[in-house]
Design an enzyme around this catalytic site. Structure first.
Site, PDB file in Angstrom:
ATOM      1  N   CYS A 144       0.197  -7.125   6.357  1.00 20.56           N
ATOM      2  CA  CYS A 144       1.192  -7.820   5.530  1.00 20.56           C
ATOM      3  C   CYS A 144       1.424  -9.234   6.071  1.00 20.56           C
ATOM      4  O   CYS A 144       1.187  -9.500   7.246  1.00 20.56           O
ATOM      5  CB  CYS A 144       2.481  -7.031   5.460  1.00 20.56           C
ATOM      6  SG  CYS A 144       2.998  -6.443   7.047  1.00 20.56           S
ATOM      7  N   ASN A 197      -5.678  -3.811  -6.570  1.00 19.15           N
ATOM      8  CA  ASN A 197      -4.230  -3.670  -6.742  1.00 19.15           C
ATOM      9  C   ASN A 197      -3.512  -4.790  -6.012  1.00 19.15           C
ATOM     10  O   ASN A 197      -3.986  -5.314  -5.006  1.00 19.15           O
ATOM     11  CB  ASN A 197      -3.757  -2.285  -6.264  1.00 19.15           C
ATOM     12  CG  ASN A 197      -3.374  -2.266  -4.798  1.00 19.15           C
ATOM     13  OD1 ASN A 197      -2.257  -2.662  -4.428  1.00 19.15           O
ATOM     14  ND2 ASN A 197      -4.302  -1.828  -3.955  1.00 19.15           N
ATOM     15  N   LYS A 250       4.048   5.823   1.907  1.00 19.19           N
ATOM     16  CA  LYS A 250       3.919   4.439   1.405  1.00 19.19           C
ATOM     17  C   LYS A 250       4.556   3.490   2.418  1.00 19.19           C
ATOM     18  O   LYS A 250       5.587   3.828   3.009  1.00 19.19           O
ATOM     19  CB  LYS A 250       4.685   4.409   0.067  1.00 19.19           C
ATOM     20  CG  LYS A 250       4.977   3.060  -0.489  1.00 19.19           C
ATOM     21  CD  LYS A 250       3.929   2.636  -1.461  1.00 19.19           C
ATOM     22  CE  LYS A 250       4.021   1.144  -1.764  1.00 19.19           C
ATOM     23  NZ  LYS A 250       2.759   0.442  -1.612  1.00 19.19           N
ATOM     24  N   GLY A 310      -7.630   7.723  -0.204  1.00 17.56           N
ATOM     25  CA  GLY A 310      -6.701   6.827  -0.892  1.00 17.56           C
ATOM     26  C   GLY A 310      -6.890   6.879  -2.390  1.00 17.56           C
ATOM     27  O   GLY A 310      -6.355   7.756  -3.086  1.00 17.56           O
ATOM     28  N   ASN A 361       4.192   4.930   7.502  1.00 17.43           N
ATOM     29  CA  ASN A 361       3.556   3.608   7.554  1.00 17.43           C
ATOM     30  C   ASN A 361       4.643   2.541   7.469  1.00 17.43           C
ATOM     31  O   ASN A 361       5.470   2.568   6.558  1.00 17.43           O
ATOM     32  CB  ASN A 361       2.562   3.490   6.393  1.00 17.43           C
ATOM     33  CG  ASN A 361       1.824   2.168   6.381  1.00 17.43           C
ATOM     34  OD1 ASN A 361       2.425   1.104   6.292  1.00 17.43           O
ATOM     35  ND2 ASN A 361       0.502   2.229   6.454  1.00 17.43           N
ATOM     36  N   ASN A 401       1.133  -1.094   9.620  1.00 18.95           N
ATOM     37  CA  ASN A 401       0.275  -1.847   8.708  1.00 18.95           C
ATOM     38  C   ASN A 401       0.342  -3.320   9.092  1.00 18.95           C
ATOM     39  O   ASN A 401       1.370  -3.964   8.871  1.00 18.95           O
ATOM     40  CB  ASN A 401       0.789  -1.611   7.273  1.00 18.95           C
ATOM     41  CG  ASN A 401       0.046  -2.427   6.241  1.00 18.95           C
ATOM     42  OD1 ASN A 401      -0.924  -3.112   6.554  1.00 18.95           O
ATOM     43  ND2 ASN A 401       0.507  -2.374   5.002  1.00 18.95           N
TER      44      ASN A 401
END
Ligand code: FMN
Length: 290
Positions: free
Chosen positions: A125, A64, A40, A260, A94, A122
């Site tokens: 964000c 989500n 995560k 996923g 990640n 990632n």
């Protein structure tokens, strides 16, 4: 097999945010059979995430808005990584920071951990310095953050791309020129859902990230475009539930895939695909439609 310097058990991994930090699934499936576990997203400090409701089902998918809830770097290293170090499964961490500096600090600290075999950055964000715009929405934002993290680590660096952009190829090329060893795509697509009886949004933050089979055609198209344009390996993500779904991605040039939302449908989704792939020669299939 090897991908960008990471030794994988096989080309099927589990995607960030859909497999917790491994513990949640370790009693359900043999996690050592997975190609790798992508943990995560973590940030330097713990994050509470967004207020509920933050998940809802949509046609062939889900929305989500978890808001990158996580325990922060220290708890991640002391507890989650320690737990995963007992298993013979490659761990790719990640990372998600709100500034270049936060990502650099995460990369430096994780590079000292022998259990970590690679980083997945990632870039979906929000960048607080750019007023909340995502790093991965512009080639320059992408290049800056990837360059900074590249300098901070010798670990293999995978950059995870957002599909919420005008031209994914431009962003992919920026990430590669800044030093990405591999690219993974796609993250979720921005979406909304309304409860018409209640006349309100189904997600408290109104906007959520759409995942699942509903996004697979978009993901396949983007993997095809990116794999045609760059020389580094591409990891396909988006709505993979079955062997055939995974084969679609390999045929358009993916070197590996991540499952996923499929983990929520059936915890054995990735293992079933791994089993099915045994009757194929991936070298024969990979990129046959490029
Ligand atoms: C509940 C949930 C949480 C997620 N959290 C993260 C995350 O923390 N970091 C990240 O890079 N992607 C996150 N994702 C995106 C997935 O890793 C994946 O890119 C996306 O869901 C598309 O694949 P899928 O259709 O197979 O789910 C999350 C997805 C879901 C459904």
């Amino acid at each position: 097999m090897e991908l960008a310097g990471i030794k994988l058990n096989n080309p099927v991994m589990v995607a960030s945010g859909t497999f917790g930090n491994g513990k949640e699934y370790a009693d359900l499936i043999d996690i050592e059979k997975l190609g790798a576990i992508i943990t995560k997203s973590i940030s330097l400090n713990p994050r509470e995430g967004n207020p509920p409701p933050r998940i809802c089902e949509t046609p062939s998918g889900m929305l989500n808005s978890i808001g990158l809830q996580n325990d922060g770097l220290k708890v991640f290293i002391d507890e989650h990584l320690k737990f995963l170090s007992k298993y013979k499964v490659p761990v790719i961490v990640n990372i998600a920071g709100e500034t270049d500096q936060e990502c650099v600090e995460l990369a430096k600290a994780l590079s000292k951990e022998p259990t970590v075999k690679g980083l997945e950055l990632n870039i979906s964000c929000p960048n607080v310095k750019q007023g909340g715009m995502q790093f991965g929405c512009s080639p320059t934002g992408t290049e800056e953050i990837v360059k900074a993290v590249r300098k901070a680590t010798d670990l293999p660096l995978i950059v995870k791309l957002s599909p919420n952009v005008t031209d994914i190829v431009q962003i992919a090329e920026a990430a590669v020129s800044a030093g990405a060893d591999a690219l993974s795509l796609i993250n979720t697509l921005l979406g909304m859902a309304v409860d018409v009886k209640e006349r309100k949004f189904k997600i408290a933050r109104k906007v959520g990230g759409l995942s699942g089979p509903a996004i697979r055609p978009v993901a396949v198209r983007m993997v095809y475009q990116v794999a045609s344009a760059v020389k580094v390996p591409v990891i396909g993500i988006g709505g993979i539930l079955t062997l055939d779904d995974a084969l679609e991605f390999f045929m358009v040039g993916a070197s590996a895939v991540q499952v996923g939302t499929g983990n929520f449908v059936d915890s054995k989704t990735a293992l079933n695909i791994i089993e099915g792939l045994k009757s194929y020669d991936l070298n024969d299939i990979k990129g046959c439609l490029l």
